[in-house]
Design a protein around this motif. Structure first.
Motif, mmCIF file in Angstrom:
data_model
loop_
_atom_site.group_PDB
_atom_site.id
_atom_site.type_symbol
_atom_site.label_atom_id
_atom_site.label_comp_id
_atom_site.label_asym_id
_atom_site.label_seq_id
_atom_site.Cartn_x
_atom_site.Cartn_y
_atom_site.Cartn_z
ATOM 1 N N ASN A 94 0.848 -1.178 0.000
ATOM 2 C CA ASN A 94 0.000 0.000 0.000
ATOM 3 C C ASN A 94 0.893 1.241 0.000
ATOM 4 N N PHE A 95 0.721 2.090 -1.005
ATOM 5 C CA PHE A 95 1.497 3.325 -1.126
ATOM 6 C C PHE A 95 0.645 4.472 -0.595
ATOM 7 N N ALA A 96 1.226 5.285 0.298
ATOM 8 C CA ALA A 96 0.421 6.295 0.987
ATOM 9 C C ALA A 96 1.159 7.621 1.125
ATOM 10 N N ASP A 97 0.381 8.661 1.417
ATOM 11 C CA ASP A 97 0.896 9.989 1.735
ATOM 12 C C ASP A 97 0.003 10.555 2.831
ATOM 13 N N LEU A 98 0.475 10.477 4.074
ATOM 14 C CA LEU A 98 -0.338 10.914 5.206
ATOM 15 C C LEU A 98 -0.560 12.424 5.217
ATOM 16 N N GLN A 99 0.213 13.162 4.449
ATOM 17 C CA GLN A 99 0.029 14.608 4.379
ATOM 18 C C GLN A 99 -1.092 15.012 3.421
ATOM 19 N N TYR A 100 -1.548 14.074 2.625
ATOM 20 C CA TYR A 100 -2.632 14.352 1.689
ATOM 21 C C TYR A 100 -3.953 14.021 2.372
ATOM 22 N N LYS A 101 -4.768 15.035 2.600
ATOM 23 C CA LYS A 101 -5.950 14.889 3.448
ATOM 24 C C LYS A 101 -7.249 14.660 2.686
ATOM 25 N N GLU A 102 -7.187 14.488 1.369
ATOM 26 C CA GLU A 102 -8.406 14.285 0.593
ATOM 27 C C GLU A 102 -8.798 12.812 0.491
ATOM 28 N N VAL A 103 -7.951 11.943 1.079
ATOM 29 C CA VAL A 103 -8.253 10.512 1.081
ATOM 30 C C VAL A 103 -8.165 9.975 2.499
ATOM 31 N N TRP A 104 -8.788 8.829 2.734
ATOM 32 C CA TRP A 104 -8.777 8.212 4.049
ATOM 33 C C TRP A 104 -7.387 7.645 4.343
ATOM 34 N N THR A 125 -8.262 8.111 -6.319
ATOM 35 C CA THR A 125 -9.427 8.550 -7.093
ATOM 36 C C THR A 125 -10.523 7.497 -7.102
ATOM 37 N N GLY A 126 -10.361 6.491 -6.237
ATOM 38 C CA GLY A 126 -11.342 5.429 -6.128
ATOM 39 C C GLY A 126 -11.943 5.333 -4.742
ATOM 40 N N ALA A 127 -11.837 4.174 -4.129
ATOM 41 C CA ALA A 127 -12.585 3.865 -2.910
ATOM 42 C C ALA A 127 -12.183 4.684 -1.697
ATOM 43 N N MET A 128 -10.950 5.216 -1.654
ATOM 44 C CA MET A 128 -10.505 5.928 -0.461
ATOM 45 C C MET A 128 -10.621 7.452 -0.563
ATOM 46 N N ASP A 129 -11.104 7.959 -1.680
ATOM 47 C CA ASP A 129 -11.476 9.377 -1.741
ATOM 48 C C ASP A 129 -12.517 9.625 -0.651
ATOM 49 N N LEU A 130 -12.342 10.678 0.140
ATOM 50 C CA LEU A 130 -13.192 10.868 1.319
ATOM 51 C C LEU A 130 -14.678 10.943 0.983
ATOM 52 N N LYS A 131 -15.039 11.687 -0.049
ATOM 53 C CA LYS A 131 -16.458 11.812 -0.406
ATOM 54 C C LYS A 131 -17.009 10.473 -0.893
ATOM 55 N N THR A 132 -16.205 9.770 -1.674
ATOM 56 C CA THR A 132 -16.627 8.464 -2.166
ATOM 57 C C THR A 132 -16.791 7.485 -1.015
ATOM 58 N N ARG A 133 -15.834 7.514 -0.087
ATOM 59 C CA ARG A 133 -15.895 6.606 1.050
ATOM 60 C C ARG A 133 -17.137 6.854 1.896
ATOM 61 N N GLU A 134 -17.487 8.133 2.102
ATOM 62 C CA GLU A 134 -18.672 8.461 2.887
ATOM 63 C C GLU A 134 -19.940 7.925 2.218
ATOM 64 N N MET A 135 -20.021 8.073 0.908
ATOM 65 C CA MET A 135 -21.193 7.577 0.195
ATOM 66 C C MET A 135 -21.276 6.056 0.251
ATOM 67 N N ARG A 136 -20.133 5.393 0.139
ATOM 68 C CA ARG A 136 -20.128 3.935 0.197
ATOM 69 C C ARG A 136 -20.539 3.435 1.577
ATOM 70 N N ARG A 137 -20.051 4.103 2.614
ATOM 71 C CA ARG A 137 -20.403 3.700 3.975
ATOM 72 C C ARG A 137 -21.887 3.939 4.254
#
Length: 221
Positions: A94-104, A125-137
């Motif tokens: 899993n590749f991540a950037d904790l400074q980028y706040k637009e994803v979970w 730009t998929g499942a971990m985009d915050l708005k997308t994640r909220e809608m999925r949940r």
């Protein structure tokens, strides 16, 4: 090592040839961190044994095992030896950037290697985009978004054997992730989230168990 390791600047490496001072809790060393304290009540889930790192989920864990190492590149490659000992096991990179706040939780993209296939997912730009994640949940995903999400993952059949060591290389160049196993290209996926300018954290994301060794991170910047 396979031919993939002959290009790029080596920025991190671990052969796991060291001993721990105790066997009750994780003590990986060399900059590694785990989520065992927060997700498995502090129980040990990572063990350095026989010159390799064994990762195994504890029965009390409420989340997969996450073993993290800082890194910093735009284009780069992660490679290692790995072994899956059961047909249900898999290796997640899993590749991540904790400074980028637009994803979970900084999730950008992920490679999952299992016994039957290799999967590459654009999480940014998929499942971990915050708005997308909220809608999925909430169970309120519009049909057009459902269709878009299906384009954010690619799975390629590639059978492996249990109990056998393999070498995997996951290389990021621009918006494309290419995965090779034992020097053979087995999967490639192009998606905009992969082009995120800063990959700052590697997570070994393990749902069950895996053994890894000879891990190296290269910058191709």
């Amino acid at each position: 090592m396979a031919d993939e390791s002959k290009t790029g600047k080596l920025i991190f490496e671990d052969r796991f040839e060291r001993n721990e001072s105790q066997e009750q809790t994780d003590e990986v060393g060399n900059g590694w961190k785990t989520n065992s304290k927060s997700r498995a009540n502090g129980h040990k889930q990572v063990d350095l044994k026989d010159g390799a790192m064994r990762i195994f989920i504890h029965e009390t864990a409420d989340h997969g095992v996450s073993v993290t190492q800082p890194m910093d590149f735009r284009d780069g490659r992660v490679e290692m030896k790995f072994m899956l000992e059961d047909e249900k096991d898999s290796l997640g990179l899993n590749f991540a950037d904790l400074q980028y706040k637009e994803v979970w939780a900084g999730h950008l993209f992920r490679v999952t290697v299992g016994i039957k296939s290799v999967e590459i997912s654009d999480l940014k730009t998929g499942a971990m985009d915050l708005k997308t994640r909220e809608m999925r949940r909430a169970g309120k995903v519009p049909s057009e978004l459902q269709a878009k999400l299906k384009t954010k993952t690619k799975r390629v059949p590639h059978p492996l054997e249990t109990g056998k060591w393999y070498h995997v290389a996951a290389e990021v160049m621009g918006d494309t992730m290419t995965v090779s196993i034992d020097g053979e290209k087995v999967a490639s996926f192009t998606s905009e989230g992969i082009a995120h300018p800063t990959k700052r954290l590697l997570r070994l994301a393990i749902k069950r168990n895996v053994v890894v060794d000879d891990l190296q991170i290269y910058s191709l910047d």
